[in-house]
Design an enzyme around this catalytic site. Structure first.
Site, PDB file in Angstrom:
ATOM      1  N   ASP A   1      51.603 -32.290  85.092  1.00  0.00           N
ATOM      2  CA  ASP A   1      51.072 -33.045  85.696  1.00  0.00           C
ATOM      3  C   ASP A   1      50.499 -33.785  83.986  1.00  0.00           C
ATOM      4  OD1 ASP A   1      50.375 -32.085  87.745  1.00  0.00           O
ATOM      5  OD2 ASP A   1      48.775 -30.585  87.167  1.00  0.00           O
TER       6      ASP A   1
ATOM      7  N   ARG B   1      50.829 -18.902  92.253  1.00  0.00           N
ATOM      8  CA  ARG B   1      50.759 -19.438  91.164  1.00  0.00           C
ATOM      9  C   ARG B   1      51.166 -18.550  89.936  1.00  0.00           C
ATOM     10  NH1 ARG B   1      50.099 -24.139  89.986  1.00  0.00           N
ATOM     11  NH2 ARG B   1      48.762 -25.894  91.776  1.00  0.00           N
TER      12      ARG B   1
ATOM     13  N   TYR C   1      48.659 -20.573 104.095  1.00  0.00           N
ATOM     14  CA  TYR C   1      50.253 -19.370 104.502  1.00  0.00           C
ATOM     15  C   TYR C   1      50.470 -18.164 103.600  1.00  0.00           C
ATOM     16  CZ  TYR C   1      50.074 -22.021  99.401  1.00  0.00           C
ATOM     17  OH  TYR C   1      50.011 -22.703  98.600  1.00  0.00           O
TER      18      TYR C   1
ATOM     19  N   GLU D   1      51.880 -22.446  73.495  1.00  0.00           N
ATOM     20  CA  GLU D   1      50.567 -22.449  74.107  1.00  0.00           C
ATOM     21  C   GLU D   1      49.195 -21.745  73.957  1.00  0.00           C
ATOM     22  OE1 GLU D   1      48.605 -22.086  77.597  1.00  0.00           O
ATOM     23  OE2 GLU D   1      49.823 -22.805  77.592  1.00  0.00           O
TER      24      GLU D   1
END
Length: 409
Positions: free
Chosen positions: A311, A107, A221, A34
């Site tokens: 993605d 997220r 939401y 990462e």
């Protein structure tokens, strides 16, 4: 006894950690690289349909999901100009209909949930502050080059397969496919997260609400067990300082602070309740949306010993709420493909791509279509509203998406 296969994963976001977990569960050793110095997720909310929640349940994450997510009972669609209700979908029926609930989650909470599961395994290693620079697939193994955050080259690492889960601006995709940068959509996303306790009672919500207006729409939401309200507004427009026809190369750092007045001006013709919600947000984060055309072949998702996920493979517009969901589905399918011990690794990756590319392309195409419908003007808008009032749940429910998938198709 044979040594476990080694999977290298570029990217430690939701897709990368999901893939690491899925593939380790199938007996592979996994190393995740990462580029950030810490595991963190920008943005706000994510919607997880029952197709995605079923995967998390199969991975033993149901209890962890219950602790941090919200589970709205209803989707309500309203006209942004008049405020009129157009249709509803009974989300509380999802467990009976599809075997899992419909969840909404921050997220960061989803990333933390996956990170916690990964940390419990000794067959997954995480390397932070490591940016992928390139790879070499010689047909027998993949060697990957990375740099530390300070620019120093790290020792090359070798594995049996490489997974590019490094997002919209994937360096793995750039080398594998060489198809250039993603494209600007001409749409902007304004995102905010609000403590529900700080909102007037009329603005608090335990439902998913979608407001559809000409050249814009807004979705809200609950997340974090209902304690917070996620709000995201999508409008047509160019990025700050952008020019029509510009390429998105300069937008890799695509999360920008922005002024609430910009969005208030864009939504000036909307109904009073919606404008009240927009004005209740003290600050927004602006995303310039970019995507790629729908996949047209399995070779866009895997070639040789290198595969793409999420993605990096199929960035999509967020108008079907399935971006994170398709990455998690990819991860599950990759794990199943890699466990085929009697098959060479390139053939396993090809099987993964064959299983996934058409479904991902369909979701990409439907998201594009939804954007045109959500933002419709003139007669198309009138027809949309009439169809929603007449057909309601039959239009909003999507068995092809939410229902179980037959593996191998």
């Amino acid at each position: 006894m044979a040594h476990p296969h080694q999977l290298l994963v570029a990217g430690g976001g939701i897709g990368g950690l999901a893939a690491a977990l899925a593939c380790a569960r199938q007996g592979w050793q996994v190393r995740v690289f990462e580029r950030a110095a810490a595991f963190s997720e920008v943005g706000a909310g994510v919607q997880l349909g029952p197709n995605v929640v079923r995967v998390l349940q199969a991975w033993g994450l149901d209890v962890a999901l219950q602790a941090v997510a919200a589970f709205p009972a209803r989707l309500r669609v309203r006209d942004a100009a008049s405020g009129r209700q157009l249709a509803t979908l009974d989300l509380a029926a999802m467990p009976t209909r599809y075997g899992a609930p419909y969840a909404t989650i921050h997220r960061a909470d989803l990333l933390a949930l996956l990170h916690g599961a990964v940390q419990q395994r000794d067959d997954i290693a995480l390397a932070l502050d490591r940016r992928v620079q390139g790879f070499d697939d010689d047909g027998h193994q993949v060697r990957m080059q990375t740099h530390h955050g300070d620019g120093r080259a790290a020792e090359p690492v070798a594995g049996d397969a490489l997974l590019g889960a490094d997002g919209l601006w994937s360096s793995v995709r750039t080398q594998l496919l060489g198809d250039g940068p993603p494209r600007l959509t001409g749409h902007l996303a304004y995102r905010a997260l609000l403590p529900q306790a700080a909102l007037p009672a009329a603005l608090r919500s335990a439902e998913v609400t979608a407001w559809l207006g000409p050249r814009l729409h807004l979705v809200s939401y609950p997340v974090r067990g209902g304690e917070a309200l996620n709000v995201v507004a999508f409008v047509h427009g160019l990025p700050p300082g952008g020019k029509r026809g510009a390429t998105p190369d300069a937008l890799a750092d695509w999360d920008h602070a922005t002024n609430a007045a910009d969005l208030q001006a864009a939504m000036a013709s909307c109904c009073a309740p919606l404008q009240d919600l927009v004005r209740a947000v003290p600050a927004w984060r602006l995303w310039v949306l970019a995507d790629r055309p729908p996949l047209h072949a399995a070779t866009q998702q895997a070639s040789g010993r290198v595969a793409l996920l999420g993605d990096a493979a199929h960035p999509m517009r967020p108008y079907l709420a399935q971006g994170a969901g398709m990455a998690i589905e990819d991860a599950e399918a990759l794990g199943h493909a890699l466990r085929q011990a009697d098959t060479e690794v390139p053939a396993r990756l090809a099987r993964y791509a064959l299983e996934r590319w058409q479904r991902n392309a369909r979701v990409q195409a439907r998201a594009l279509r939804n954007g045109r419908i959500f933002h419709a003007t003139g007669p198309l808008r009138w027809g949309r509203n009439l169809s929603l009032r007449l057909l309601g749940e039959r239009l909003l429910d999507m068995p092809w998406l939410y229902g179980p998938q037959q593996r191998g198709r």
